[in-house]
Write a protein that holds these residues in place. Structure first.
Motif, PDB file in Angstrom:
ATOM      1  N   SER A   1      93.696 -32.471  32.228  1.00 46.47           N
ATOM      2  CA  SER A   1      94.221 -32.110  33.559  1.00 46.47           C
ATOM      3  C   SER A   1      94.541 -33.462  34.458  1.00 46.47           C
ATOM      4  O   SER A   1      95.280 -33.417  35.223  1.00 46.47           O
ATOM      5  CB  SER A   1      93.095 -31.527  34.279  1.00 46.47           C
ATOM      6  OG  SER A   1      91.809 -32.112  34.237  1.00 46.47           O
TER       7      SER A   1
ATOM      8  N   ARG B   1      99.961 -33.091  31.677  1.00 41.73           N
ATOM      9  CA  ARG B   1      98.690 -32.445  31.825  1.00 41.73           C
ATOM     10  C   ARG B   1      98.214 -31.229  31.503  1.00 41.73           C
ATOM     11  O   ARG B   1      97.251 -30.866  31.521  1.00 41.73           O
ATOM     12  CB  ARG B   1      98.818 -32.121  33.600  1.00 41.73           C
ATOM     13  CG  ARG B   1      98.790 -32.922  34.463  1.00 41.73           C
ATOM     14  CD  ARG B   1      98.833 -32.883  35.982  1.00 41.73           C
ATOM     15  NE  ARG B   1      97.871 -31.573  36.208  1.00 41.73           N
ATOM     16  CZ  ARG B   1      98.246 -30.252  36.625  1.00 41.73           C
ATOM     17  NH1 ARG B   1      99.616 -29.840  36.819  1.00 41.73           N
ATOM     18  NH2 ARG B   1      97.340 -29.640  36.890  1.00 41.73           N
TER      19      ARG B   1
ATOM     20  N   PHE C   1      91.859 -26.581  32.960  1.00 38.80           N
ATOM     21  CA  PHE C   1      93.154 -26.298  33.182  1.00 38.80           C
ATOM     22  C   PHE C   1      93.248 -25.078  34.183  1.00 38.80           C
ATOM     23  O   PHE C   1      94.001 -24.823  35.087  1.00 38.80           O
ATOM     24  CB  PHE C   1      93.491 -25.638  31.686  1.00 38.80           C
ATOM     25  CG  PHE C   1      94.894 -24.993  31.683  1.00 38.80           C
ATOM     26  CD1 PHE C   1      96.101 -25.757  31.957  1.00 38.80           C
ATOM     27  CD2 PHE C   1      94.996 -23.544  31.712  1.00 38.80           C
ATOM     28  CE1 PHE C   1      97.273 -24.980  31.856  1.00 38.80           C
ATOM     29  CE2 PHE C   1      96.234 -23.000  31.628  1.00 38.80           C
ATOM     30  CZ  PHE C   1      97.301 -23.601  31.702  1.00 38.80           C
TER      31      PHE C   1
ATOM     32  N   THR D   1      92.535 -26.377  38.183  1.00 38.60           N
ATOM     33  CA  THR D   1      93.196 -27.516  38.788  1.00 38.60           C
ATOM     34  C   THR D   1      94.720 -26.959  39.214  1.00 38.60           C
ATOM     35  O   THR D   1      95.058 -25.824  38.610  1.00 38.60           O
ATOM     36  CB  THR D   1      93.336 -28.719  37.978  1.00 38.60           C
ATOM     37  OG1 THR D   1      94.000 -28.501  36.563  1.00 38.60           O
ATOM     38  CG2 THR D   1      92.065 -29.461  37.642  1.00 38.60           C
TER      39      THR D   1
END
Length: 418
Positions: free
Chosen positions: A124, A120, A236, A239
Motif C-alpha cells: 500500500s 501499490r 489494501f 487505503t
C-alpha cells in the motif's frame, strides 16, 4: 577430569560461570517484527522469500513472473551468474567511493530504481516508499506512466529525491502523451525514459493462471489466499483505491484499458517530437541490439537504456548483459549506457559496469523489498546492495566506480563473437 578419546585423552572441566557469562547474549524480543525479519535477511534472495510469505499469490507472481515460458528471465539471471569477476590485487582500497555521475548529476550508488507499474498493488505504500528510500540513499527514482501515484503527488511528497519519468504513448492519442511530458517537466523531473519495447503487452502465463485483475478482486480463491496474509488485505482495503493515478482518477481501470496505453505505431519518427517537447535528458528504454543502439544515438538521445523488460515482454529476447560489450563497441565510449534486467546483487552491478554500462537500474529487487516491508524493505535492499558493491570493489582492487574497467569482468561461459 581426563576422558579417553580415539587419539588419547582430553582434559575436561566444568565451565567457569565468569567465563560463560559474556557468551550468554539473549536479545529481548523485537516489537517491530517487520524490521527484525528484514535485518536477518542477508541478500535479496532472503528478501524475496519474505515477500513471498507476506504477499498474496497474484501480486507476488505479477512481480516475480515473466512472459510465456519465462526463459528470458532465466537467461538474464544466468548471464549474471556466469559472468566472471577478475580481481586486481595489492591495491590500496582502504577507502572506496560508490558514487558516480549519470546524466549530469551525482548518484551515491551506480544504480537507480526502475519504473514499475501497479506499485501499490505490491504494498500500500507504493511509489512513495520507493522514492523516499531512493532519496535517503541518494539515487534516482523513476516513476512509471502506469504508476499508482501521480506525477504531481510524487513531486510534492519527495521534493528532494531525483525523479525520472517513464513515458508510454497512446495510439491515436499523442496529445495525452504530450500532456504527460509537460506535467513531468513542470513537476521537476529531470530525465524522460521513453519505453520502446511495448508495441503490445507480453503474455504473462502466471497472471492468466492466477486470474490476475487490476485491481485485485475478492473471490473464494483470493479470500483463501488472504486467510494467511491478512496484513496485505487489511492495508489494501483500508487505503485509497488502487488507480493509475497519472492516467485516471477512477478505480475502474481494467487490463483491456491498460493495453490501450501500449502503442504499436510508435516509431523512430516519434522521438523527434518527444525530443522537441522535453527539455531535460532523454533516454530510450528497451534497446536490445547494437543496430537499434546506433540508430537511437543518431536521433540525439542523451543515453541508451539496455533492457528486455526483465523478460516480461518477448520471451527468448536478447539478454542485455550479453549484448552490452557489442553495444558499447557500436556506440563508442562517450554514450551513457544504462542497463537492467536480472540485477539482484552488488556483484551483478559490478559486472555490468565492467562490461561497459555506466549505470544500472533495479526493478524486481526493489519490489521484493517493498512487498517484504514497505519503505523499510526497500531501504534494506539498498543497504544490502551498497554493502555488496563496497566489498566487491575492495576485492576487485578499485577505489572508485571510474576505475572499474573491462579487465575486471569476463563473460566466462560464452565464446566471444567474431
Amino acid at each position: 577430569m581426563d576422558l579417553p578419546t580415539r587419539g588419547g585423552t582430553i582434559r575436561r572441566q566444568l565451565p567457569n560461570p565468569r567465563e560463560l557469562r559474556p557468551l550468554l547474549r539473549f536479545r529481548p524480543p523485537r516489537l517491530d517484527r517487520t524490521r527484525a525479519r528484514l535485518e536477518r535477511a542477508a541478500d535479496v534472495g532472503d528478501i524475496r522469500r519474505i515477500a513471498r510469505r507476506v504477499t498474496p499469490t497474484a501480486p507476488f507472481d505479477y512481480t516475480d513472473g515473466a512472459a510465456n515460458s519465462e526463459e528470458t528471465a532465466r537467461r538474464n539471471r544466468r548471464a549474471f551468474l556466469d559472468a566472471e569477476l577478475r580481481p586486481t590485487v595489492l591495491r590500496d582500497v582502504a577507502t572506496v567511493d560508490t558514487s558516480t555521475e549519470i546524466l549530469g548529476q551525482r548518484s551515491e550508488l551506480p544504480l537507480g530504481i526502475a519504473p514499475t507499474g501497479f506499485t501499490r498493488m505490491m504494498h500500500s505504500a507504493g511509489e512513495l516508499a520507493g522514492a523516499r528510500a531512493a532519496g535517503r540513499a541518494g539515487i534516482p527514482y523513476a516513476l512509471s506512466t502506469m504508476g499508482t501515484t501521480s506525477i504531481e503527488e510524487l513531486a510534492e511528497q519527495v521534493p528532494d529525491t531525483r525523479r525520472w519519468f517513464q513515458l508510454y504513448t497512446w495510439h491515436d492519442h499523442r496529445e495525452r502523451a504530450r500532456e504527460l511530458v509537460d506535467r513531468a517537466q513542470a513537476a521537476g523531473y529531470d530525465t524522460l525514459l521513453v519505453t520502446a519495447d511495448t508495441a503490445t503487452g507480453g503474455q504473462r502465463h502466471r497472471d492468466h493462471r492466477n486470474g490476475m485483475t487490476i485491481p485485485p478482486q475478492l473471490t473464494p480463491r483470493t479470500l483463501l489466499d488472504a486467510s494467511y496474509r491478512p496484513r496485505w488485505w487489511i492495508d489494501f482495503l483500508t487505503t485509497e483505491p488502487l488507480t493509475f493515478a497519472t492516467l485516471s482518477s477512477s478505480s475502474g481501470d481494467s487490463m483491456g484499458q491498460i493495453m490501450k496505453v501500449f502503442d504499436p505505431a510508435l516509431s523512430w519518427a516519434d522521438i523527434a517530437w518527444i525530443r522537441e517537447a522535453w527539455d531535460g535528458s532523454l533516454v530510450i528504454k528497451g534497446i536490445q541490439t547494437p543496430q537499434d543502439a546506433r540508430r537511437a544515438v543518431d536521433t540525439g538521445v542523451d543515453a541508451l537504456y539496455l533492457s528486455n523488460h526483465g523478460g516480461r515482454q518477448l520471451d527468448r529476447a536478447p539478454v542485455p548483459l550479453l549484448e552490452l560489450p557489442e553495444v558499447r563497441r557500436a556506440v563508442g565510449p562517450e554514450v551513457p549506457i544504462i542497463l537492467d534486467s536480472g540485477i539482484t546483487s552488488g556483484g551483478d552491478v559490478l559486472a555490468a559496469l565492467a562490461l561497459g554500462a555506466d549505470f544500472t537500474m533495479i526493478g524486481r529487487a526493489y519490489l521484493y523489498g517493498l512487498m517484504a516491508g514497505g519503505q523499510q524493505g526497500v531501504e534494506r535492499v539498498l543497504e544490502i546492495l551498497r554493502a555488496e558493491i563496497e566489498v566487491g570493489m575492495r576485492l576487485l582492487g578499485v577505489r572508485s566506480i571510474a576505475e572499474i574497467g573491462p579487465e575486471h569482468a569476463r563473460l566466462h561461459w560464452r565464446e566471444p563473437r567474431a
